[in-house]
Design an enzyme around this catalytic site. Sequence first.
Site: not given
Length: 202
Positions: A78-82
């Site tokens: 869920g990290q923004s880069e993912l």
Amino acid sequence: MYTLLHGFYKYLVQKDEYCVLILGLDNAGKTTYLEAAKTKLTKNYTGIHPSKITTTVGLNIGKIEIAGIRLNFWDLGGQSELQSLWDKYYAESHAIIYIVDSSDRDRIDDSKETFDKMIANENLRGVPLLVLANKQDIPECMGVREVKPIFNKNAHLIGKRDCMVMPISALTGDGVDEGIKWLVDCIKRNSFIRPARNHEEN
Ligand code: G3D
């Protein structure tokens, strides 16, 4: 004769297979939820102790057999880069579980924005959606009555699909199996639009 018997054997063991994406911001509880679901619904699966579970980085996969079908869960980071990778999985998916950290008021708008972007994607049109207000065991968390109107705000994006908001605690397991049972009914109902991938057991 062999072909006939093999065909009959295949018919007996074949299971309809469906893919369920588990999405949400990092720290929402996706990995904990997948572990709780496997523990609740898989015979003889004892699960990983919560203290050993680390946040989703990349992809966690799990499968559950329930009500004559197989669900393949893909828990995406869920990290923004993912998040930019999520849409690569949309066309293949049969249902979405979106997990909200109900104890994190600071990030609820961020979660809602991410949710809207996800749900507006054409490749998810009509796909059943289960929104889980997680961490209900934390006393000061937002209840489902508070979470539901936030996520229902853009009802036009949700459209006519099956959609439900449920309170759960992935940590204690409360509400986990009820949600999956609801989703199974929706997936089966929607299978004329998104048919199963048939799977032959080894
Ligand atoms: P993620 O995969 O979405 O990134 P995780 O999230 O499953 O790794 O969970 C993030 C943190 O939230 C973990 O705590 C986990 O134990 C906690 N958590 C998940 N679900 C619940 C819940 O229902 N209740 C409570 N109280 N906590 C929950 P740590 O401390 O390991 O970071």
